[in-house]
Design a protein around this motif. Structure first.
Motif, PDB file in Angstrom:
ATOM      1  N   MET A  98       0.816  -1.215   0.000  1.00  0.00           N
ATOM      2  CA  MET A  98       0.000   0.000   0.000  1.00  0.00           C
ATOM      3  C   MET A  98       0.852   1.269   0.000  1.00  0.00           C
ATOM      4  SD  MET A  98      -3.128  -1.105   2.521  1.00  0.00           S
ATOM      5  CE  MET A  98      -3.940   0.482   2.496  1.00  0.00           C
ATOM      6  N   ARG A  99       2.044   1.196   0.611  1.00  0.00           N
ATOM      7  CA  ARG A  99       2.883   2.396   0.673  1.00  0.00           C
ATOM      8  C   ARG A  99       3.284   2.880  -0.717  1.00  0.00           C
ATOM      9  NH1 ARG A  99       3.980  -0.762   4.860  1.00  0.00           N
ATOM     10  NH2 ARG A  99       5.579  -1.886   3.697  1.00  0.00           N
ATOM     11  N   PRO A 100       3.878   2.026  -1.577  1.00  0.00           N
ATOM     12  CA  PRO A 100       4.179   2.518  -2.928  1.00  0.00           C
ATOM     13  C   PRO A 100       2.940   2.935  -3.707  1.00  0.00           C
ATOM     14  CG  PRO A 100       4.762   0.182  -2.700  1.00  0.00           C
ATOM     15  CD  PRO A 100       4.455   0.696  -1.335  1.00  0.00           C
ATOM     16  N   MET A 101       1.813   2.283  -3.439  1.00  0.00           N
ATOM     17  CA  MET A 101       0.573   2.687  -4.115  1.00  0.00           C
ATOM     18  C   MET A 101       0.205   4.129  -3.772  1.00  0.00           C
ATOM     19  SD  MET A 101      -1.704  -0.792  -3.736  1.00  0.00           S
ATOM     20  CE  MET A 101      -3.199  -0.115  -4.448  1.00  0.00           C
ATOM     21  N   PHE A 102       0.305   4.478  -2.494  1.00  0.00           N
ATOM     22  CA  PHE A 102       0.027   5.866  -2.096  1.00  0.00           C
ATOM     23  C   PHE A 102       1.012   6.834  -2.760  1.00  0.00           C
ATOM     24  CE2 PHE A 102      -2.558   4.313   1.577  1.00  0.00           C
ATOM     25  CZ  PHE A 102      -3.635   5.168   1.417  1.00  0.00           C
ATOM     26  N   VAL A 103       2.288   6.431  -2.847  1.00  0.00           N
ATOM     27  CA  VAL A 103       3.295   7.290  -3.488  1.00  0.00           C
ATOM     28  C   VAL A 103       2.922   7.533  -4.954  1.00  0.00           C
ATOM     29  CG1 VAL A 103       5.718   7.484  -4.197  1.00  0.00           C
ATOM     30  CG2 VAL A 103       5.176   6.543  -1.945  1.00  0.00           C
ATOM     31  N   PHE A 104       2.644   6.454  -5.687  1.00  0.00           N
ATOM     32  CA  PHE A 104       2.397   6.579  -7.124  1.00  0.00           C
ATOM     33  C   PHE A 104       1.088   7.302  -7.440  1.00  0.00           C
ATOM     34  CE2 PHE A 104       5.154   2.563  -7.574  1.00  0.00           C
ATOM     35  CZ  PHE A 104       6.295   3.335  -7.728  1.00  0.00           C
ATOM     36  N   PHE A 105       0.021   6.949  -6.746  1.00  0.00           N
ATOM     37  CA  PHE A 105      -1.260   7.610  -7.019  1.00  0.00           C
ATOM     38  C   PHE A 105      -1.209   9.104  -6.674  1.00  0.00           C
ATOM     39  CE2 PHE A 105      -3.562   3.320  -6.663  1.00  0.00           C
ATOM     40  CZ  PHE A 105      -3.793   3.258  -8.038  1.00  0.00           C
ATOM     41  N   THR A 106      -0.514   9.444  -5.569  1.00  0.00           N
ATOM     42  CA  THR A 106      -0.403  10.864  -5.217  1.00  0.00           C
ATOM     43  C   THR A 106       0.440  11.604  -6.246  1.00  0.00           C
ATOM     44  OG1 THR A 106      -0.525  10.244  -2.877  1.00  0.00           O
ATOM     45  CG2 THR A 106       0.139  12.493  -3.361  1.00  0.00           C
ATOM     46  N   ALA A 107       1.536  10.980  -6.696  1.00  0.00           N
ATOM     47  CA  ALA A 107       2.373  11.603  -7.724  1.00  0.00           C
ATOM     48  C   ALA A 107       1.557  11.871  -8.988  1.00  0.00           C
ATOM     49  CB  ALA A 107       3.558  10.704  -8.044  1.00  0.00           C
ATOM     50  N   SER A 139       2.942  10.815 -15.856  1.00  0.00           N
ATOM     51  CA  SER A 139       3.993   9.790 -15.908  1.00  0.00           C
ATOM     52  C   SER A 139       4.779   9.771 -14.599  1.00  0.00           C
ATOM     53  CB  SER A 139       4.944  10.065 -17.081  1.00  0.00           C
ATOM     54  OG  SER A 139       5.545  11.339 -16.923  1.00  0.00           O
ATOM     55  N   ILE A 140       5.162   8.590 -14.190  1.00  0.00           N
ATOM     56  CA  ILE A 140       5.928   8.426 -12.957  1.00  0.00           C
ATOM     57  C   ILE A 140       7.408   8.673 -13.256  1.00  0.00           C
ATOM     58  CG2 ILE A 140       6.664   6.752 -11.195  1.00  0.00           C
ATOM     59  CD1 ILE A 140       3.799   7.649 -10.847  1.00  0.00           C
ATOM     60  N   SER A 141       8.019   9.607 -12.536  1.00  0.00           N
ATOM     61  CA  SER A 141       9.422   9.967 -12.757  1.00  0.00           C
ATOM     62  C   SER A 141      10.354   9.035 -11.987  1.00  0.00           C
ATOM     63  CB  SER A 141       9.664  11.411 -12.298  1.00  0.00           C
ATOM     64  OG  SER A 141       9.533  11.496 -10.883  1.00  0.00           O
ATOM     65  N   GLU A 142      11.634   9.079 -12.320  1.00  0.00           N
ATOM     66  CA  GLU A 142      12.639   8.303 -11.598  1.00  0.00           C
ATOM     67  C   GLU A 142      12.684   8.731 -10.127  1.00  0.00           C
ATOM     68  OE1 GLU A 142      14.572   5.630 -12.400  1.00  0.00           O
ATOM     69  OE2 GLU A 142      13.306   5.576 -14.184  1.00  0.00           O
ATOM     70  N   ALA A 143      12.470  10.029  -9.890  1.00  0.00           N
ATOM     71  CA  ALA A 143      12.475  10.535  -8.507  1.00  0.00           C
ATOM     72  C   ALA A 143      11.362   9.888  -7.692  1.00  0.00           C
ATOM     73  CB  ALA A 143      12.313  12.060  -8.506  1.00  0.00           C
ATOM     74  N   ALA A 159       1.500   9.467   5.670  1.00  0.00           N
ATOM     75  CA  ALA A 159       1.625  10.901   5.347  1.00  0.00           C
ATOM     76  C   ALA A 159       2.879  11.142   4.518  1.00  0.00           C
ATOM     77  CB  ALA A 159       1.662  11.717   6.635  1.00  0.00           C
ATOM     78  N   SER A 160       3.979  10.477   4.887  1.00  0.00           N
ATOM     79  CA  SER A 160       5.233  10.665   4.142  1.00  0.00           C
ATOM     80  C   SER A 160       5.134  10.077   2.739  1.00  0.00           C
ATOM     81  CB  SER A 160       6.417  10.064   4.904  1.00  0.00           C
ATOM     82  OG  SER A 160       6.396   8.663   4.864  1.00  0.00           O
ATOM     83  N   CYS A 161       4.391   8.979   2.572  1.00  0.00           N
ATOM     84  CA  CYS A 161       4.170   8.399   1.233  1.00  0.00           C
ATOM     85  C   CYS A 161       3.515   9.427   0.307  1.00  0.00           C
ATOM     86  CB  CYS A 161       3.276   7.174   1.318  1.00  0.00           C
ATOM     87  SG  CYS A 161       4.002   5.748   2.120  1.00  0.00           S
ATOM     88  N   CYS A 162       2.474  10.077   0.815  1.00  0.00           N
ATOM     89  CA  CYS A 162       1.737  11.047   0.002  1.00  0.00           C
ATOM     90  C   CYS A 162       2.571  12.305  -0.255  1.00  0.00           C
ATOM     91  CB  CYS A 162       0.413  11.402   0.682  1.00  0.00           C
ATOM     92  SG  CYS A 162      -0.685   9.971   0.866  1.00  0.00           S
ATOM     93  N   ALA A 169       3.907  13.659  -3.957  1.00  0.00           N
ATOM     94  CA  ALA A 169       3.687  15.024  -4.439  1.00  0.00           C
ATOM     95  C   ALA A 169       5.012  15.724  -4.738  1.00  0.00           C
ATOM     96  CB  ALA A 169       2.885  15.814  -3.402  1.00  0.00           C
ATOM     97  N   ALA A 170       5.962  15.650  -3.786  1.00  0.00           N
ATOM     98  CA  ALA A 170       7.248  16.345  -3.949  1.00  0.00           C
ATOM     99  C   ALA A 170       8.029  15.811  -5.144  1.00  0.00           C
ATOM    100  CB  ALA A 170       8.078  16.211  -2.673  1.00  0.00           C
ATOM    101  N   SER A 171       8.000  14.488  -5.336  1.00  0.00           N
ATOM    102  CA  SER A 171       8.762  13.881  -6.440  1.00  0.00           C
ATOM    103  C   SER A 171       8.150  14.203  -7.799  1.00  0.00           C
ATOM    104  CB  SER A 171       8.839  12.364  -6.257  1.00  0.00           C
ATOM    105  OG  SER A 171       7.547  11.779  -6.367  1.00  0.00           O
ATOM    106  N   ALA A 172       6.883  14.620  -7.802  1.00  0.00           N
ATOM    107  CA  ALA A 172       6.207  14.994  -9.055  1.00  0.00           C
ATOM    108  C   ALA A 172       6.286  16.498  -9.312  1.00  0.00           C
ATOM    109  CB  ALA A 172       4.755  14.541  -9.015  1.00  0.00           C
ATOM    110  N   GLY A 173       7.029  17.218  -8.456  1.00  0.00           N
ATOM    111  CA  GLY A 173       7.244  18.647  -8.679  1.00  0.00           C
ATOM    112  C   GLY A 173       6.192  19.559  -8.092  1.00  0.00           C
ATOM    113  N   ALA A 174       5.392  19.076  -7.148  1.00  0.00           N
ATOM    114  CA  ALA A 174       4.364  19.921  -6.529  1.00  0.00           C
ATOM    115  C   ALA A 174       5.017  21.009  -5.660  1.00  0.00           C
ATOM    116  CB  ALA A 174       3.431  19.069  -5.678  1.00  0.00           C
TER     117      ALA A 174
END
Length: 325
Positions: free
Chosen positions: A49-58, A64-68, A179-182, A186-191
């Motif tokens: 679930m943790r990577p899922m939260f990271v990817f969906f939030t990004a 597109s999902i970045s390397e970051a 919270a850190s996943c989300c 966001a941060a890795s997608a340039g928010a």
């Protein structure tokens, strides 16, 4: 349950497969023993679930999902796995997700060093790629998780946890990680900073609802996810019990606290506590608060533009409170 976790994950299935390859690569070692233990850890992965939260939030911010983002998800998994390996040593636990724990198979000394190795791999992954903003987010979460665990240990000795302290503990122990996943997504997608903070707060609300649901399993009628009454056996004060004790008269409170303190695994004393909590409205009150945090998370999510990723996140947070384990 209207939708399974596999169905929710379907829109990012290719990204999850690629992430798994990258994550395995990030754990590689030239030491044969360490490599064998890393392979064992990867095979025991949970719901992811943790990577899922990271990817969906990004994906709320860029399609597109970045390397970051991949690195951010790997950083969270590396640091979180390190904390789990160390937790099993602290708790003297022989099992994790139905498998033998690292310390059960390779003893405590090796388990501690494995946890240290995972921690260093996560730190180096970020530093070598200048992901300082992501490292700051995740390092804060690890600090909070440690503080929450120690706060719970301190309070458990006296069984004097108030509702306010309970929420402090679960916000730090559980919610800080989601919270850190989300925030990392966001941060890795340039928010921008404001959007990253909004994503972090969304994850925190979801994490609190998730932990409340976990605490409710202790009062179920079947062994779902973890044995019924295990929190009581371990003298953990969770929200249903805290609320029920707040409603009780002095004599009842004294009896229940005595049973929690001195249950020694006695099923009759544990059952007495469970019955008391159910009769005192502890379960209904806890469900009400869980639904409240779920609604607050949805309200924050609703401020982001409508998209398939937003819909997936809505499904994912519904899953956190409807799951059966």
């Amino acid at each position: 349950m209207s939708i399974s976790l596999k169905d929710i994950q379907a829109p990012i299935a290719p990204e999850m497969q690629l992430f798994e390859k990258k994550f395995r690569a990030s754990m590689k070692s030239k030491v044969l023993l360490l490599d064998r233990i890393m392979s064992y850890i990867v095979k025991r992965k949970g719901k992811q679930m943790r990577p899922m939260f990271v990817f969906f939030t990004a994906k709320l911010f860029r399609e597109s999902i970045s390397e970051a983002t991949y690195r951010g998800a790997a950083l969270i998994e590396l640091l979180h796995t390190a904390t789990l390996v160390h937790d099993d040593v602290v708790d003297d636990a022989n099992y994790r997700r139905g498998f033998f724990s690292v310390n059960a198979l390779w003893k405590n000394k090796i388990a501690v060093l494995v946890g240290d190795y995972l921690l260093s791999k996560g730190l180096l992954l970020s530093l070598q790629n200048d992901d300082y903003d992501l490292l700051k987010i995740v390092s804060n979460a690890v600090r909070e998780m440690s503080e929450g665990e120690l706060l719970q240990m301190e309070k458990a000795r006296r069984l004097d946890i108030t509702e306010e302290v309970y929420f402090d503990i679960i916000r730090q122990k559980t919610a800080s990680l989601i919270a850190s996943c989300c925030a990392v997504g966001a941060a890795s997608a340039g928010a921008c900073k404001e959007e990253v903070e909004k994503a972090r707060l969304f994850g925190e609300k979801v994490g609190i609802a998730f932990q409340i649901k976990d605490d409710l399993f202790d009062y179920g009628t079947a062994e779902i996810g973890k044995p019924v009454g295990i929190d009581i056996k371990e003298k953990k004060m969770t929200l249903p019990l805290i609320h029920a004790l707040r409603q009780a008269d002095w004599l009842t409170k004294r009896r229940i606290i005595y049973n929690v303190k001195n249950n020694n695994g006695d099923s009759r004393r544990v059952q007495d506590v469970i019955d008391f909590v159910k009769q005192s409205g502890g379960i209904a009150y806890t469900i009400k608060l869980m639904n409240q945090y779920h609604a607050e998370a949805l309200a924050i999510l609703g401020t982001f533009p409508a998209s398939p990723s937003r819909t997936s996140l809505e499904q994912l947070i519904a899953y956190t409170i409807e799951r059966e384990k």
